[in-house]
Motif scaffolding. Structure first.
Motif, PDB file in Angstrom:
ATOM      1  N   UNK A 267       9.552  -2.107  10.177  1.00 22.19           N
ATOM      2  CA  UNK A 267       9.154  -3.434   9.747  1.00 22.19           C
ATOM      3  C   UNK A 267       8.432  -3.405   8.409  1.00 22.19           C
ATOM      4  N   UNK A 268       7.744  -2.307   8.131  1.00 22.53           N
ATOM      5  CA  UNK A 268       7.015  -2.184   6.864  1.00 22.53           C
ATOM      6  C   UNK A 268       7.946  -1.691   5.763  1.00 22.53           C
ATOM      7  N   UNK A 269       8.746  -0.660   6.067  1.00 24.06           N
ATOM      8  CA  UNK A 269       9.599  -0.082   5.036  1.00 24.06           C
ATOM      9  C   UNK A 269      10.671  -1.061   4.555  1.00 24.06           C
ATOM     10  N   UNK A 270      10.977  -2.069   5.364  1.00 22.78           N
ATOM     11  CA  UNK A 270      11.996  -3.038   4.953  1.00 22.78           C
ATOM     12  C   UNK A 270      11.590  -3.803   3.705  1.00 22.78           C
ATOM     13  N   UNK A 271      10.279  -3.876   3.422  1.00 29.79           N
ATOM     14  CA  UNK A 271       9.802  -4.607   2.250  1.00 29.79           C
ATOM     15  C   UNK A 271       9.786  -3.754   0.986  1.00 29.79           C
TER      16      UNK A 271
ATOM     17  N   UNK B 226       9.271   8.257   3.757  1.00 30.38           N
ATOM     18  CA  UNK B 226       8.125   7.499   4.238  1.00 30.38           C
ATOM     19  C   UNK B 226       8.082   7.523   5.756  1.00 30.38           C
ATOM     20  N   UNK B 227       6.897   7.494   6.301  1.00 32.49           N
ATOM     21  CA  UNK B 227       6.730   7.561   7.757  1.00 32.49           C
ATOM     22  C   UNK B 227       6.229   6.233   8.339  1.00 32.49           C
ATOM     23  N   UNK B 228       6.213   5.170   7.533  1.00 35.41           N
ATOM     24  CA  UNK B 228       5.766   3.873   8.064  1.00 35.41           C
ATOM     25  C   UNK B 228       6.870   3.288   8.944  1.00 35.41           C
TER      26      UNK B 228
ATOM     27  N   UNK C  27       0.827  -1.212   0.000  1.00 37.99           N
ATOM     28  CA  UNK C  27       0.000   0.000   0.000  1.00 37.99           C
ATOM     29  C   UNK C  27       0.858   1.257   0.000  1.00 37.99           C
ATOM     30  N   UNK C  28       1.927   1.252   0.804  1.00 42.25           N
ATOM     31  CA  UNK C  28       2.814   2.423   0.848  1.00 42.25           C
ATOM     32  C   UNK C  28       3.560   2.585  -0.468  1.00 42.25           C
ATOM     33  N   UNK C  29       3.991   1.484  -1.047  1.00 40.08           N
ATOM     34  CA  UNK C  29       4.685   1.561  -2.342  1.00 40.08           C
ATOM     35  C   UNK C  29       3.767   2.183  -3.402  1.00 40.08           C
TER      36      UNK C  29
ATOM     37  N   UNK D  57      13.827   4.196   2.251  1.00 42.53           N
ATOM     38  CA  UNK D  57      13.686   5.561   2.779  1.00 42.53           C
ATOM     39  C   UNK D  57      12.434   6.242   2.261  1.00 42.53           C
ATOM     40  N   UNK D  58      11.997   5.874   1.066  1.00 45.19           N
ATOM     41  CA  UNK D  58      10.837   6.515   0.454  1.00 45.19           C
ATOM     42  C   UNK D  58      11.057   6.707  -1.029  1.00 45.19           C
ATOM     43  N   UNK D  59      10.457   7.760  -1.584  1.00 45.56           N
ATOM     44  CA  UNK D  59      10.577   8.077  -3.015  1.00 45.56           C
ATOM     45  C   UNK D  59      11.734   9.033  -3.235  1.00 45.56           C
ATOM     46  N   UNK D  60      12.663   8.634  -4.098  1.00 45.00           N
ATOM     47  CA  UNK D  60      13.836   9.458  -4.396  1.00 45.00           C
ATOM     48  C   UNK D  60      13.673  10.017  -5.806  1.00 45.00           C
ATOM     49  N   UNK D  61      13.581  11.339  -5.883  1.00 44.74           N
ATOM     50  CA  UNK D  61      13.496  12.032  -7.173  1.00 44.74           C
ATOM     51  C   UNK D  61      14.880  12.622  -7.441  1.00 44.74           C
TER      52      UNK D  61
END
Length: 294
Positions: free
Chosen positions: A281-285, A276-278, A127-129, A159-163
C-alpha cells in the motif's frame, strides 16, 4: 531652750545615684541578619507558591474572564472550608461596562489528527522515497570521487532504487561476462555505499536480442553470468553479506529502449536494485512521488 530638731535632712548625706553605662552590644548585626533571612525565606516561599499553577483554578479563572468578554454563562467556583466557609459558592462575574466586540478569548483550533489511511500511506511513501533518494545521492557522490558519476543511472520505482549500469564495451565486452576495470570501479564505488545499508539487493542481468555467441547457449546464460560476476564482486570485495543479495537473469525479456537511442547497447546492462521493504500500500505511491519530484 534650744529649738527642736528639724527633719535632719541637712545632717544626712544625700545618696548619689550613679548611672552606669551599659556595655555595648556587639551582636546587633545578628538581629538584622535574622530579619533579612526571614524576609528572604518569605520571598522564596511566595515565589515557589506562584510557580505552582493549579490547572483547575486556572481554567476556572480563564472561563470567568471569558464571561466578561461576552461568552456564555458565568462559571461557578465551589467554596471551601476556609475564610468563606459560610458560602456555598463564589461567583466570579466581572462587570465590564465597556462594550467589547472584537476582543474575545477563543480556544486555539484543535489540529485534525485523524488522517485517512491513504494520506498516512502517502506520507510514509514520501519518507521512503527520501530515504532511497539519499542512498542514490551517496552512491553518486562515491562515483563522483572516481569521476564515474555519469556511468550509472538512478530510478525509483515501486520496487525500490534501481541503479542501472549499461553493459556496453565500458563494462563488458560483447558476448562476455568479464568485467572491465571501469566496471570494477563502478561496482566497488556503489558497493561501498550498499554495504552500509540493511536493505536486500537484487543484481539483475539483462541482454539484448542478438545471439550470445559460442560461449553461451542463450541470452539467459549470458545475462545470468554477468549478474553472478557483479554479485560475487559485491560480496567478496565490497563486504555485502551474501544473505541479503541475489543474482537474477532476465535474458532479453525486459528491454529498456524500444525506439530511439541504441536498444542493443541500452539492454546490455546490469541493474543493482535496492529493494524496498515497505508494504504494498505504501510502495504503490513511489512512482507517483518520483513523477512529482521529476
Amino acid at each position: 531652750m534650744s529649738a527642736g530638731h528639724g527633719h535632719g535632712s541637712h545632717g544626712r548625706s544625700r545618696r548619689k545615684h550613679e548611672e552606669h553605662e551599659e556595655p555595648e552590644n556587639h551582636e546587633r548585626w545578628a538581629v538584622s541578619y535574622a530579619d533579612m533571612m526571614t524576609v528572604l525565606v518569605g520571598l522564596f516561599i511566595v515565589l515557589f507558591a506562584m510557580s505552582q499553577i493549579d490547572t483547575i483554578k486556572f481554567e476556572q479563572l480563564r472561563k470567568s474572564l471569558a464571561i466578561g468578554f461576552g461568552q456564555q454563562a458565568p462559571s461557578m467556583m465551589a467554596g471551601g472550608a476556609g475564610v468563606l466557609s459560610g458560602l456555598d459558592t463564589y461567583e466570579i462575574s466581572p462587570d465590564f461596562t465597556a462594550s467589547v466586540v472584537d476582543a474575545q478569548i477563543q480556544d486555539p483550533p484543535t489540529p485534525d489528527t485523524h488522517l485517512s489511511d491513504e494520506q498516512k500511506n502517502y506520507d510514509l511513501a514520501v519518507t521512503e522515497y527520501d530515504r532511497l533518494a539519499a542512498i542514490a545521492d551517496a552512491v553518486a557522490a562515491a562515483l563522483a570521487a572516481k569521476d564515474l558519476q555519469d556511468a550509472v543511472t538512478f530510478r525509483i520505482s515501486e520496487r525500490g532504487l534501481i541503479i542501472g549500469m549499461v553493459a556496453d564495451e565500458a563494462f563488458f565486452a560483447p558476448s562476455s561476462a568479464v568485467m572491465t576495470p571501469t566496471a570494477l570501479a563502478v561496482v566497488d564505488g556503489a558497493g561501498s555505499v550498499l554495504a552500509g545499508i540493511s536493505d536486500p539487493i537484487s543484481v539483475e542481468g539483462n541482454a539484448n536480442t542478438l545471439p550470445p555467441g559460442s560461449n553461451y547457449a542463450t541470452n539467459w546464460e549470458l545475462a545470468a553470468d554477468r549478474a553472478v560476476k557483479v554479485t560475487r564482486r559485491l560480496v567478496e570485495a565490497d563486504g555485502i553479506p551474501g544473505s541479503r543479495i541475489e543474482a537474477v537473469s532476465f535474458g532479453d525479456q525486459r528491454p529498456l529502449a524500444d525506439d530511439g537511442g541504441d536498444p542493443l547497447g541500452a539492454n546490455r546492462r546490469v541493474d543493482l536494485v535496492v529493494l524496498t521493504t515497505v508494504s504494498d500500500d505504501i510502495r504503490a505511491y513511489l512512482p507517483e512521488i518520483a513523477a512529482e519530484r521529476g
